[in-house]
Design a protein around this motif. Sequence first.
Motif, PDB file in Angstrom:
ATOM      1  N   ARG A 128      55.906  40.099   8.895  1.00 41.50           N
ATOM      2  CA  ARG A 128      55.536  38.854   9.587  1.00 41.50           C
ATOM      3  C   ARG A 128      55.345  39.042  11.092  1.00 41.50           C
ATOM      4  N   THR A 129      55.711  40.201  11.622  1.00 40.26           N
ATOM      5  CA  THR A 129      55.577  40.428  13.065  1.00 40.26           C
ATOM      6  C   THR A 129      54.326  41.238  13.355  1.00 40.26           C
TER       7      THR A 129
ATOM      8  N   LEU B  44      51.622  56.729   0.282  1.00 41.31           N
ATOM      9  CA  LEU B  44      50.749  55.893  -0.542  1.00 41.31           C
ATOM     10  C   LEU B  44      49.537  55.422   0.255  1.00 41.31           C
ATOM     11  N   ALA B  45      49.755  54.920   1.472  1.00 42.94           N
ATOM     12  CA  ALA B  45      48.644  54.438   2.293  1.00 42.94           C
ATOM     13  C   ALA B  45      47.687  55.570   2.646  1.00 42.94           C
TER      14      ALA B  45
ATOM     15  N   ALA C 142      52.427  48.658   2.185  1.00 42.56           N
ATOM     16  CA  ALA C 142      51.275  49.558   2.295  1.00 42.56           C
ATOM     17  C   ALA C 142      49.996  48.768   2.556  1.00 42.56           C
ATOM     18  N   GLU C 143      49.864  47.611   1.934  1.00 42.97           N
ATOM     19  CA  GLU C 143      48.692  46.769   2.171  1.00 42.97           C
ATOM     20  C   GLU C 143      48.664  46.277   3.617  1.00 42.97           C
ATOM     21  N   ARG C 144      49.824  45.911   4.142  1.00 37.80           N
ATOM     22  CA  ARG C 144      49.903  45.457   5.539  1.00 37.80           C
ATOM     23  C   ARG C 144      49.556  46.606   6.487  1.00 37.80           C
TER      24      ARG C 144
ATOM     25  N   ALA D 119      45.427  49.247   9.975  1.00 37.07           N
ATOM     26  CA  ALA D 119      44.570  50.411  10.229  1.00 37.07           C
ATOM     27  C   ALA D 119      43.099  50.013  10.256  1.00 37.07           C
ATOM     28  N   PHE D 120      42.661  49.197   9.299  1.00 39.75           N
ATOM     29  CA  PHE D 120      41.260  48.795   9.243  1.00 39.75           C
ATOM     30  C   PHE D 120      40.901  47.854  10.387  1.00 39.75           C
TER      31      PHE D 120
END
Length: 349
Positions: free
Chosen positions: A89-90, A194-195, A310-312, A317-318
Motif C-alpha cells: 500500500r506504500t 519469480l518476478a 511479485a505483481e506489485r 518496474a513497468f
Amino acid sequence: MAPAAVRDNSVVFAPRIQELLAREEKVFRIDATTVGVSDSRLVAEIVAARPVLSTERSVFKPAAGAEIHHDSATRTIRALGQDVMAGIRTPPPPARGLSGAWPYAATSYLRRWLFSSDPLPVSLLSKRGVTRSDALSRIADRTVAGWPGLGGGEGRSTALAGQIHGASGAQERMQAIALYRRATATLCDGVAALAGNALWLMGPGRPPEDVRTDLTAALWETLRLLPPAWMLFRMSGDAYTALHPEIRPEDRIALLPLLMHRHPDYWPDPLEFRPERWAGVADPENAPAFMPYGFDGARCWAKHLIVPLAERLLTAAFDHRLVIRSPQQQAHVPLRSLLSVRFDAQTGA
C-alpha cells in the motif's frame, strides 16, 4: 523436456539441471543416495506417506537449539503478512534501485521497500550482504539479541520486528531473530526470482500488452515453467520403500516440480510460455500436476503473499520503463536451491 525459445528469449540451465530435464523417466536415480520423482501420482503418495519433518522445512527448521512451535510459526507468518500488505500500500522506493543485475537488484529493492523502517541493528538482519554470510549472520544475531531498547512495535517498525521486541526470554528472542532473518530472506529472494523469471519469459523490452493486462496469469505461467522452488527433498525413511521399487530406506527423495510442470503427459505445449492457459482458472493451485509452492503438509506458509507482491514489483518496474539490458538473448540459470534467471536490467526513469 529440453527448454525451447520463449518469445525472443531462451534459457540455458546449469548442466546438472539440464541433465534432469533430459531424463524421460518420471522416477530415476540421481546419485547413489537420491531418487528423483516427477510422477504426479507418486508425488502425491510420497507426500501422504508421512508428515513433513521439521528438518525438511526451510524457514521453520529448528533454531536456537529448539524446535519452532506451531504458534510461533503462525505468529511469524501473520506478522509477515501484515508487513507485506502494508508495503504493497506504500509507494515503492526510487526506481533506480531496480537497475542492475537481477534477481539481486530486485531482492535488495524489496528488502528496502518492506523492511527499511526497522531500527538498527534489526534492519541488518534483512540485508543481503549479511544474510549471504554465515559469519555475518551470527554477528548480527548476537548484536540484535544484546541490543537494549530495540523499539520494536513502536513508530514505523515492522510487525516482524515486533516479534523480537515482544519475546519473553533469551531463547524465544533468538528464535524470533532467526525467524526474522529467514522469513525476510525467503520472501524477498523468492519474489525477486519469480518476478525476474517472469520478466525474462515475457521477452525483451516492454512485454506485450496482453501480458501486461493480466500479470497474475503471467506469474502463474512463470511458476509453471520456471518455478523458483524447483526441487524439494524428503529425507530417507521406511515410509517410502513400498511406493516404488527404486526407493530404498536410506534414499533421499527429490520431488521435482520443474520436470512435472514441463511434462507433455500433464500439459499441452509444455515448453511454451502461454499465460492464457490460466484464463478462467479459479484456483490454479488445484490444477493437476501443478505444485508451485511445495507439497501438502510442507507448502510455503507465505504462498498467499508471493503472487500479489511479485505483481506489485512488476508493476513498479513497468511504470518506470524497466527493460532487459542483456548482450545475449540467452539467460543462464545456475545450480542453486532457488531457480532464477540471471540478467541485467535498467529503468528509463
